[in-house]
Design a protein around this motif. Structure first.
Motif, PDB file in Angstrom:
ATOM      1  N   UNK A  55       1.741   1.887  -3.549  1.00 17.36           N
ATOM      2  CA  UNK A  55       0.565   2.370  -4.291  1.00 17.36           C
ATOM      3  C   UNK A  55       0.331   3.844  -4.010  1.00 17.36           C
ATOM      4  N   UNK A  56       0.482   4.237  -2.718  1.00 18.65           N
ATOM      5  CA  UNK A  56       0.268   5.635  -2.338  1.00 18.65           C
ATOM      6  C   UNK A  56       1.306   6.531  -2.992  1.00 18.65           C
ATOM      7  N   UNK A  57       2.576   6.100  -2.999  1.00 17.26           N
ATOM      8  CA  UNK A  57       3.619   6.914  -3.618  1.00 17.26           C
ATOM      9  C   UNK A  57       3.424   6.998  -5.128  1.00 17.26           C
ATOM     10  N   UNK A  58       2.930   5.928  -5.738  1.00 12.64           N
ATOM     11  CA  UNK A  58       2.664   5.962  -7.173  1.00 12.64           C
ATOM     12  C   UNK A  58       1.546   6.935  -7.498  1.00 12.64           C
ATOM     13  N   UNK A  59       0.499   6.948  -6.677  1.00 16.98           N
ATOM     14  CA  UNK A  59      -0.601   7.894  -6.899  1.00 16.98           C
ATOM     15  C   UNK A  59      -0.137   9.331  -6.717  1.00 16.98           C
ATOM     16  N   UNK A  60       0.758   9.555  -5.738  1.00 18.95           N
ATOM     17  CA  UNK A  60       1.265  10.911  -5.495  1.00 18.95           C
ATOM     18  C   UNK A  60       2.087  11.403  -6.673  1.00 18.95           C
ATOM     19  N   UNK A  61       2.935  10.520  -7.216  1.00 22.98           N
ATOM     20  CA  UNK A  61       3.761  10.893  -8.364  1.00 22.98           C
ATOM     21  C   UNK A  61       2.933  11.163  -9.607  1.00 22.98           C
ATOM     22  N   UNK A  62       1.854  10.404  -9.783  1.00 23.72           N
ATOM     23  CA  UNK A  62       1.015  10.609 -10.969  1.00 23.72           C
ATOM     24  C   UNK A  62       0.243  11.918 -10.893  1.00 23.72           C
ATOM     25  N   UNK A  64       0.818  -1.230   0.000  1.00 22.22           N
ATOM     26  CA  UNK A  64       0.000   0.000   0.000  1.00 22.22           C
ATOM     27  C   UNK A  64       0.840   1.262   0.000  1.00 22.22           C
ATOM     28  N   UNK A  65       2.042   1.244   0.638  1.00 21.52           N
ATOM     29  CA  UNK A  65       2.921   2.414   0.587  1.00 21.52           C
ATOM     30  C   UNK A  65       3.372   2.693  -0.851  1.00 21.52           C
TER      31      UNK A  65
END
Length: 449
Positions: free
Chosen positions: A440-447, A437-438
């Motif tokens: 996934x969260x960092x990927x969403x933030x970068x996008x 989940x960390x």
């Protein structure tokens, strides 16, 4: 020296077919794609797997051919068109068997006619159905190999769909007979001949219609038999290639093998049987080649690497397994419909064998499970909020179907194991408490940024 020359020739072909070149027009792209598919099919033939599977299908065809015709004959007899079985079989064998086709067709129809399906006992009928279903299962497994599908249909789907095909096939024969009878009516012929170009149109229809019907029949087989989704366009192209190969094979048999073969003198009365076995083998080989053409047309990126799983390093294999786990968890966290194997393959562009291998090992360590849908989709087994990356990696690295007896380990192996354990502990410490989940969260933030 010859082996080295072959490798050099293969490298030159690879460089020519897959070299980076400016995008040409549509016909140039289609031509290079056709060359790539032809090269991939030739490579499969050289490896020998297609030939071996065609040989195995010859055995099952000989065993189950009469029972299969008996069931089809029962359906045709109920429709009142069972007399069309012999002309159809004769028309199929005539281009290949020549004068032998008449005797073979009469003998086969005689055997089938003597099989009274309506008076068979339950045991005899069960054996009849088992023989037919076994043959069709072997056919499905061969086509599944071509399409890199490891799972065959389940028992329920297998019985229902196979029996459906056995019942529908005679109906298609009935429809084709009706269409042929209508086209050949005097009224239709006179109507065309009355037109200025009617004779040319009639000849064109006589040449093209059987070709299209045969290509369509092969395409439907390529769509129905494999336990995967096959696009009609790819299947129809494979059907066209199979039809051309079938016609060419018939021409070669008719002009060079059937009438002028020296084997006819050597084998005498047995030559018809040997010739029939050869026709069955080449027929299955043509079908498998056509299905391979459909496979490579639908998956053009596989023309370079082939359908066999690539020989990956341990690190790359680990990376791909973790990537599949990451994608499944990410979609689950987003509340979106779960991935199926075909969707994962289309998204990641990995080979179907690699996707299947990753899914199997993730299910073996009880990280994911398959749904009851068809085709199945994949979900995490339990909550993934606290799923640490290094723990999942450790499970993947240490999973094995067989366990090594520690008593058989020598002292040097134990030393190596100690070093690897220390490296594993160091990696876990460096990775820290990072969870999926960390990521996934960092990927969403970068996008979003």
């Amino acid at each position: 020296m010859q082996l080295r020359s072959l490798y050099e020739l293969k490298d030159k072909a690879d460089s020519f077919l897959w070299a980076d070149r400016p995008a040409g027009n549509r016909w140039q792209r289609a031509g290079f794609r056709a060359l790539q598919i032809a090269y991939a099919v030739a490579r499969d033939l050289a490896q020998g797997a297609l030939s071996l599977r065609a040989m195995s299908l010859v055995y099952y065809t000989v065993i189950a051919f009469v029972p299969l015709l008996a069931l089809a004959f029962a359906v045709l007899k109920g429709l009142g068109v069972h007399n069309e079985l012999e002309p159809t079989l004769l028309g199929l064998l005539q281009p290949f068997m020549g004068e032998y086709s008449v005797d073979i067709a009469k003998n086969v129809v005689g055997f089938v006619d003597n099989v009274r399906v309506d008076v068979l006992s339950i045991v005899s009928l069960g054996v009849l159905l088992y023989t037919v279903l076994t043959m069709m299962q072997r056919i499905e497994l061969s086509f599944n190999y071509i399409w890199s599908v490891s799972h065959a249909r389940n028992i329920g789907s297998r019985i229902s769909e196979y029996l459906f095909a056995i019942i529908v096939a005679p109906l298609l024969i009935l429809m084709s007979v009706g269409i042929a009878s209508y086209v050949n009516t005097v009224f239709f012929v006179r109507l065309l001949e009355s037109l200025p170009t009617g004779g040319i149109i009639l000849q064109f229809i006589g040449l093209v219609t059987p070709f299209l019907f045969m290509s369509l029949a092969f395409a439907l087989a390529f769509i129905f038999i494999p336990n995967t989704k096959v696009r009609f366009q790819s299947a129809f192209i494979g059907g066209i290639v199979t039809t051309i190969a079938w016609k060419l094979m018939g021409w070669v048999f008719q002009n060079f093998i059937t009438e002028y073969s020296a084997n006819a003198v050597i084998y005498a009365a047995f030559f018809a049987v040997i010739l029939l076995m050869l026709v069955i083998y080449l027929g299955w080989l043509m079908l498998l080649i056509g299905s391979s053409v459909a496979f490579y047309h639908q998956h053009p990126y596989k023309t370079y690497s082939g359908r066999e799983p690539p020989k990956l390093s341990l690190r790359m294999k680990e990376e791909l397994d973790l990537t599949i786990a990451y994608l499944i968890v990410k979609r689950f966290q987003q509340g979106v419909e779960p991935w199926s194997a075909n969707e994962l393959q289309a998204y990641t562009r990995m080979s179907p064998a690699m996707i299947e291998s990753a899914l199997q090992i993730l299910m073996a360590i009880e990280f994911i499970r398959a749904t009851d849908e068809s085709p199945p989709c994949y979900l995490p087994v339990s909550t993934v909020n606290n799923c640490k990356l290094h723990e999942l990696r450790r499970k993947l690295r240490f999973y094995a179907k067989d366990r090594l007896d520690i008593r058989s380990c020598c002292e040097e192996q134990m030393q190596i194991r100690k070093v690897l354990d220390e490296a594993e502990a160091s990696w876990a410490e460096t990775c820290g408490d990072i969870t999926l989940p960390d990521l996934i969260a960092s990927s969403d933030t970068e996008s979003k940024s």
